[in-house]
Design a protein around this motif. Structure first.
Motif, PDB file in Angstrom:
ATOM      1  N   THR A  72       7.481   1.978   6.050  1.00 23.17           N
ATOM      2  CA  THR A  72       8.629   2.855   5.816  1.00 23.17           C
ATOM      3  C   THR A  72       8.125   4.168   5.205  1.00 23.17           C
ATOM      4  OG1 THR A  72       9.047   2.021   3.585  1.00 23.17           O
ATOM      5  CG2 THR A  72      10.208   0.927   5.418  1.00 23.17           C
ATOM      6  N   ARG A  73       8.982   5.183   5.310  1.00 27.64           N
ATOM      7  CA  ARG A  73       8.614   6.489   4.729  1.00 27.64           C
ATOM      8  C   ARG A  73       9.836   7.089   4.058  1.00 27.64           C
ATOM      9  NH1 ARG A  73       9.394  11.640   6.113  1.00 27.64           N
ATOM     10  NH2 ARG A  73      10.223  11.023   8.157  1.00 27.64           N
ATOM     11  N   TYR A  74       9.649   7.555   2.836  1.00 26.84           N
ATOM     12  CA  TYR A  74      10.679   8.295   2.120  1.00 26.84           C
ATOM     13  C   TYR A  74      10.090   9.668   1.795  1.00 26.84           C
ATOM     14  CZ  TYR A  74      14.546   9.327  -1.002  1.00 26.84           C
ATOM     15  OH  TYR A  74      15.672   9.882  -1.580  1.00 26.84           O
ATOM     16  N   ALA A  75      10.478  10.685   2.601  1.00 24.36           N
ATOM     17  CA  ALA A  75       9.924  12.039   2.462  1.00 24.36           C
ATOM     18  C   ALA A  75       8.406  11.987   2.615  1.00 24.36           C
ATOM     19  CB  ALA A  75      10.360  12.682   1.157  1.00 24.36           C
ATOM     20  N   ASP A  76       7.666  12.296   1.561  1.00 24.17           N
ATOM     21  CA  ASP A  76       6.198  12.313   1.660  1.00 24.17           C
ATOM     22  C   ASP A  76       5.563  11.006   1.186  1.00 24.17           C
ATOM     23  OD1 ASP A  76       6.909  12.517  -0.968  1.00 24.17           O
ATOM     24  OD2 ASP A  76       5.537  14.153  -1.457  1.00 24.17           O
ATOM     25  N   ASP A  77       6.365   9.984   0.924  1.00 26.97           N
ATOM     26  CA  ASP A  77       5.879   8.710   0.387  1.00 26.97           C
ATOM     27  C   ASP A  77       5.772   7.680   1.513  1.00 26.97           C
ATOM     28  OD1 ASP A  77       5.314   7.432  -2.334  1.00 26.97           O
ATOM     29  OD2 ASP A  77       6.692   5.969  -1.417  1.00 26.97           O
ATOM     30  N   LEU A  78       4.554   7.256   1.838  1.00 30.02           N
ATOM     31  CA  LEU A  78       4.312   6.270   2.897  1.00 30.02           C
ATOM     32  C   LEU A  78       4.063   4.913   2.261  1.00 30.02           C
ATOM     33  CD1 LEU A  78       1.726   8.357   4.995  1.00 30.02           C
ATOM     34  CD2 LEU A  78       4.219   8.492   5.049  1.00 30.02           C
ATOM     35  N   THR A  79       4.753   3.870   2.743  1.00 30.63           N
ATOM     36  CA  THR A  79       4.618   2.533   2.168  1.00 30.63           C
ATOM     37  C   THR A  79       4.351   1.506   3.266  1.00 30.63           C
ATOM     38  OG1 THR A  79       6.169   3.138   0.412  1.00 30.63           O
ATOM     39  CG2 THR A  79       5.682   0.801   0.690  1.00 30.63           C
ATOM     40  N   ARG A 139      -3.950  13.348   9.495  1.00 30.49           N
ATOM     41  CA  ARG A 139      -4.665  14.602   9.748  1.00 30.49           C
ATOM     42  C   ARG A 139      -4.402  15.106  11.166  1.00 30.49           C
ATOM     43  NH1 ARG A 139      -9.123  12.934   8.357  1.00 30.49           N
ATOM     44  NH2 ARG A 139      -9.996  12.361  10.387  1.00 30.49           N
ATOM     45  N   GLU A 140      -4.384  14.194  12.132  1.00 32.21           N
ATOM     46  CA  GLU A 140      -4.110  14.601  13.517  1.00 32.21           C
ATOM     47  C   GLU A 140      -2.694  15.142  13.682  1.00 32.21           C
ATOM     48  OE1 GLU A 140      -4.911  11.113  15.727  1.00 32.21           O
ATOM     49  OE2 GLU A 140      -7.106  11.244  15.517  1.00 32.21           O
ATOM     50  N   GLU A 141      -1.784  14.694  12.845  1.00 31.57           N
ATOM     51  CA  GLU A 141      -0.396  15.159  12.936  1.00 31.57           C
ATOM     52  C   GLU A 141      -0.115  16.349  12.012  1.00 31.57           C
ATOM     53  OE1 GLU A 141       1.775  14.181  15.130  1.00 31.57           O
ATOM     54  OE2 GLU A 141       0.217  12.850  15.950  1.00 31.57           O
ATOM     55  N   GLY A 142      -1.155  16.912  11.410  1.00 34.71           N
ATOM     56  CA  GLY A 142      -0.983  18.118  10.606  1.00 34.71           C
ATOM     57  C   GLY A 142      -0.668  17.876   9.153  1.00 34.71           C
ATOM     58  N   PHE A 143      -0.947  16.682   8.654  1.00 31.79           N
ATOM     59  CA  PHE A 143      -0.688  16.370   7.247  1.00 31.79           C
ATOM     60  C   PHE A 143      -1.990  15.942   6.575  1.00 31.79           C
ATOM     61  CE2 PHE A 143       3.319  15.468   9.475  1.00 31.79           C
ATOM     62  CZ  PHE A 143       4.184  16.271   8.762  1.00 31.79           C
ATOM     63  N   THR A 144      -1.958  15.907   5.248  1.00 30.83           N
ATOM     64  CA  THR A 144      -3.121  15.499   4.460  1.00 30.83           C
ATOM     65  C   THR A 144      -2.699  14.463   3.437  1.00 30.83           C
ATOM     66  OG1 THR A 144      -4.107  17.694   4.704  1.00 30.83           O
ATOM     67  CG2 THR A 144      -5.008  16.283   2.983  1.00 30.83           C
ATOM     68  N   VAL A 145      -3.427  13.358   3.350  1.00 33.82           N
ATOM     69  CA  VAL A 145      -3.135  12.311   2.379  1.00 33.82           C
ATOM     70  C   VAL A 145      -3.698  12.719   1.024  1.00 33.82           C
ATOM     71  CG1 VAL A 145      -3.593   9.922   1.731  1.00 33.82           C
ATOM     72  CG2 VAL A 145      -3.060  10.495   4.115  1.00 33.82           C
ATOM     73  N   ASN A 146      -2.872  12.593  -0.001  1.00 39.34           N
ATOM     74  CA  ASN A 146      -3.305  12.868  -1.375  1.00 39.34           C
ATOM     75  C   ASN A 146      -3.979  11.603  -1.917  1.00 39.34           C
ATOM     76  OD1 ASN A 146      -3.651  13.569  -4.038  1.00 39.34           O
ATOM     77  ND2 ASN A 146      -1.567  14.368  -4.306  1.00 39.34           N
ATOM     78  N   GLU A 147      -5.293  11.618  -1.934  1.00 33.24           N
ATOM     79  CA  GLU A 147      -6.045  10.422  -2.316  1.00 33.24           C
ATOM     80  C   GLU A 147      -5.768  10.001  -3.760  1.00 33.24           C
ATOM     81  OE1 GLU A 147      -7.579   8.683  -0.241  1.00 33.24           O
ATOM     82  OE2 GLU A 147      -7.761  10.026   1.479  1.00 33.24           O
ATOM     83  N   LYS A 148      -5.436  10.937  -4.623  1.00 34.04           N
ATOM     84  CA  LYS A 148      -5.202  10.603  -6.029  1.00 34.04           C
ATOM     85  C   LYS A 148      -3.969   9.727  -6.215  1.00 34.04           C
ATOM     86  CE  LYS A 148      -7.297  14.875  -7.766  1.00 34.04           C
ATOM     87  NZ  LYS A 148      -7.069  16.116  -8.553  1.00 34.04           N
ATOM     88  N   LYS A 149      -3.055   9.770  -5.275  1.00 32.70           N
ATOM     89  CA  LYS A 149      -1.814   9.018  -5.408  1.00 32.70           C
ATOM     90  C   LYS A 149      -1.783   7.754  -4.551  1.00 32.70           C
ATOM     91  CE  LYS A 149       1.123  12.937  -6.682  1.00 32.70           C
ATOM     92  NZ  LYS A 149       2.383  13.665  -6.387  1.00 32.70           N
ATOM     93  N   SER A 150      -2.866   7.453  -3.880  1.00 34.07           N
ATOM     94  CA  SER A 150      -2.910   6.234  -3.058  1.00 34.07           C
ATOM     95  C   SER A 150      -3.048   5.016  -3.982  1.00 34.07           C
ATOM     96  CB  SER A 150      -4.093   6.293  -2.086  1.00 34.07           C
ATOM     97  OG  SER A 150      -3.909   7.350  -1.170  1.00 34.07           O
ATOM     98  N   ARG A 151      -2.231   3.979  -3.729  1.00 31.16           N
ATOM     99  CA  ARG A 151      -2.234   2.788  -4.577  1.00 31.16           C
ATOM    100  C   ARG A 151      -2.138   1.529  -3.715  1.00 31.16           C
ATOM    101  NH1 ARG A 151       2.747   2.969  -8.205  1.00 31.16           N
ATOM    102  NH2 ARG A 151       3.657   3.772  -6.264  1.00 31.16           N
ATOM    103  N   VAL A 174       0.864  -1.183   0.000  1.00 34.22           N
ATOM    104  CA  VAL A 174       0.000   0.000   0.000  1.00 34.22           C
ATOM    105  C   VAL A 174       0.899   1.232   0.000  1.00 34.22           C
ATOM    106  CG1 VAL A 174      -1.802   1.274   1.195  1.00 34.22           C
ATOM    107  CG2 VAL A 174      -1.797  -1.230   1.250  1.00 34.22           C
ATOM    108  N   ASN A 175       0.691   2.090  -0.974  1.00 26.16           N
ATOM    109  CA  ASN A 175       1.489   3.311  -1.076  1.00 26.16           C
ATOM    110  C   ASN A 175       0.569   4.520  -0.977  1.00 26.16           C
ATOM    111  OD1 ASN A 175       2.819   5.566  -3.074  1.00 26.16           O
ATOM    112  ND2 ASN A 175       4.366   4.440  -1.920  1.00 26.16           N
ATOM    113  N   MET A 176       0.900   5.437  -0.078  1.00 30.23           N
ATOM    114  CA  MET A 176       0.112   6.655   0.125  1.00 30.23           C
ATOM    115  C   MET A 176       1.053   7.856   0.133  1.00 30.23           C
ATOM    116  SD  MET A 176      -2.476   5.231   3.096  1.00 30.23           S
ATOM    117  CE  MET A 176      -3.722   6.491   2.860  1.00 30.23           C
ATOM    118  N   ASP A 177       0.549   8.963  -0.365  1.00 29.97           N
ATOM    119  CA  ASP A 177       1.372  10.163  -0.523  1.00 29.97           C
ATOM    120  C   ASP A 177       0.784  11.310   0.307  1.00 29.97           C
ATOM    121  OD1 ASP A 177       3.556  11.524  -2.363  1.00 29.97           O
ATOM    122  OD2 ASP A 177       1.848  12.878  -2.274  1.00 29.97           O
ATOM    123  N   LEU A 178       1.674  12.092   0.950  1.00 30.21           N
ATOM    124  CA  LEU A 178       1.249  13.258   1.730  1.00 30.21           C
ATOM    125  C   LEU A 178       1.244  14.482   0.822  1.00 30.21           C
ATOM    126  CD1 LEU A 178       3.231  12.675   5.045  1.00 30.21           C
ATOM    127  CD2 LEU A 178       0.858  12.089   4.540  1.00 30.21           C
TER     128      LEU A 178
END
Length: 539
Positions: free
Chosen positions: A413-420, A443-455, A318-322
């Motif tokens: 793991t996390r690479y910059a804004d890339d959550l895996t 969201r609680e930590e002050g970030f927003t997930v970019n739904e378009k890039k979630s895979r 699962v890959n998610m982007d901030l």
């Protein structure tokens, strides 16, 4: 109408009855009328003629207080030269006429005759008059001296007031000069204001030296210490760190580059002086902050390969982007990073201002071009300190997501804004819950997930983590390898520049970078491609 006129006119009929109601003794029993000799003029104002007892034939005579008729009053007045027309100090309330004044004698007899006063009261009045006449010169002298003293006192008061005014004015001018000198000295040696909304903690001047020593960080307590460490003057540091909403000049050069997913990305490259300061902050301060195990981006010894390694051979990835990762990290969060590691509020404020900037747009007002802030200060994309600081701000996010992944059986793991996240086939049904929890935590930590890039990637297709294929082992996609081999093969016959069919500005640098990426992921394949490139480029 005066009292004397009233007494004279009370009975206007000539030859009428006496004014007094008491009987009048026969003329033979009354003392003879005063002589018609010359009458001395009344004393002038302020003078008192003493009573000469030697002129009285009988010192025990009571003729001065015997009853008197209106006819006698008029007759006596006429004998003394119209006494009623020449009143003694008429209307003056500050003088009591002397007892030996003919007119006064006449009035005294009339007052006693009509019962207005007794002889004792008349005598007391004249005694007071004599005493007053005696004391009056002293009183006048005292009044004169008091008046002079009062004028002198007023004069002295006014002079003292003028001196005090001049003294206070001089002191005020001295204070102004001293304050100006102090302000100038403070501006040259200290920083107490760096713009609205960011200067609230500049008064805090005590760092935690123990904490700094544990981390091997330079000890700095004040903005002056920061300036010394950077090799800058206070004025230069203030110029670099000052926050303003509208500026005619900024410390960044902005340009845009295309995104791989489409659209344009705005980068902000700092000018030389600021870039040198940011590099010092990165190498001396930020690089010594501890990072989480989950963070692989911009960490020495880690990279895209180490970020992809834990996910090799997993059934589900699962890959998610901030979204807007760097700009969403605001100035207060960056300042908190420096404070958390032991720096004082003032040092943390200066360092955070050096590492953040506002998004800006260009506006023209009155012929002047301004760079106007369109949002709060954040980490600029292009500053050397932004990646390292982003890892520090995301520490709590990493800890929470690592805990969530461990409880659910995933690897994170996390690479910059890339959550895996990755896991076995038994976790495929829990992917939806995982993604929902990640969105809430972010969201609680002050970030927003970019739904378009979630895979969600499964083994039936290529599983890519930060550009590295991880289906069976860390590798580069086959299409990418075939493309590079074809370019190098045709370059032997046609030349390297002829292969730039996409019209890239620096084709050789682009190709060399692609080969370096392959060499990092697959060193065995990368070494062969590098050798072919050097042969073609050299030829």
């Amino acid at each position: 109408m005066s009292l004397y006129d009233w007494l004279a006119r009370r009975n206007p009929t000539p030859g009428g009855d006496p004014i007094t109601p008491t009987p009048v003794p026969p003329a033979s029993d009354r003392p003879p009328a005063p002589s018609s000799g010359p009458v001395s003029p009344p004393p002038t104002a302020g003078e008192r003629q003493p009573i000469d007892s030697s002129t009285s034939a009988d010192p025990y005579s009571g003729s001065d207080f015997l009853p008197i008729s209106r006819h006698e009053i008029l007759q006596t007045a006429a004998e003394h030269g119209n006494l009623m027309a020449n009143a003694f100090q008429t209307g003056r309330s500050s003088i009591i006429p002397p007892a030996d004044d003919p007119r006064t004698k006449l009035i005294d007899r009339a007052l006693v005759t009509h019962g207005f006063l007794t002889t004792e009261e008349i005598a007391e009045i004249h005694r007071v008059g004599v005493e007053y006449a005696t004391l009056k010169p002293n009183l006048e002298n005292i009044g004169l001296k008091a008046g002079l003293a009062g004028e002198a006192a007023v004069r002295a008061y006014r002079e003292a007031k003028e001196r005090l005014k001049a003294q206070r004015k001089a002191e005020s001018e001295a204070r102004k000069r001293q304050r100006a000198a102090d302000v100038e000295h403070r501006r040259a040696t200290d920083i107490i204001f760096l713009g609205r909304g960011v200067s609230g903690r500049l008064h805090l001047r005590l760092s935690d030296e123990t904490r700094l020593a544990e981390l091997g960080l330079p000890v700095m307590h004040t903005p002056a210490d920061v300036a010394t460490a950077l090799g800058l003057s206070i004025r230069q540091l203030r110029w670099l760190a000052f926050h303003t909403e509208a500026a005619t000049r900024t410390h960044y050069v902005k340009f845009q580059v295309p995104k791989r997913s489409g659209g344009m990305r705005t980068l902000s490259a700092p000018h030389k002086t600021l870039k040198l300061a940011q590099r010092w902050v990165l190498s001396t301060v930020v690089s010594r902050f501890p990072v989480t195990e989950a963070a692989h981006g911009f960490v020495p010894g880690r990279g895209i390969v180490s970020n992809a390694g834990p996910h090799v051979g997993k059934a589900v990835i699962v890959n998610m982007d901030l979204e807007d990762f760097f700009p969403s990290i605001s100035f207060p969060r960056v300042r908190a990073v420096f404070e958390r590691h032991g720096y004082s509020g003032s040092v943390a404020t200066v360092l955070a201002l050096l590492c953040t900037e506002c998004p800006r747009t260009t506006a023209t007002y009155n012929g002047t071009r301004y760079e106007v802030a369109t949002g709060p200060r954040g980490l600029p994309q292009g500053a050397p300190t932004s990646p390292g600081l982003s890892n520090q701000v995301a520490r709590k996010l990493d800890k929470r997501l690592t805990g969530l992944a461990a409880r659910m059986g995933f690897t994170y793991t996390r690479y910059a804004d890339d959550l895996t996240f990755s896991g076995g086939p038994e976790l495929a049904e829990r992917v939806g819950y995982l993604m929902a929890r990640v969105r809430n935590i972010a969201r609680e930590e002050g970030f927003t997930v970019n739904e378009k890039k979630s895979r969600v990637m499964r083994r039936s297709a290529a599983q890519t983590v930060t550009g590295v294929v991880v289906n069976d082992k860390a590798s580069v996609s086959r299409d990418e390898l075939r493309r590079l081999r074809a370019i190098l093969h045709r370059a032997r016959a046609e030349g390297l520049d002829a292969q730039n069919r996409e019209g890239r500005e620096n084709f050789r640098a682009w190709l060399e970078g692609k080969i370096a990426f392959v060499n990092m992921v697959r060193p065995d394949v990368g070494a062969k491609l590098k050798a072919e490139f050097e042969a073609v480029a050299g030829g």
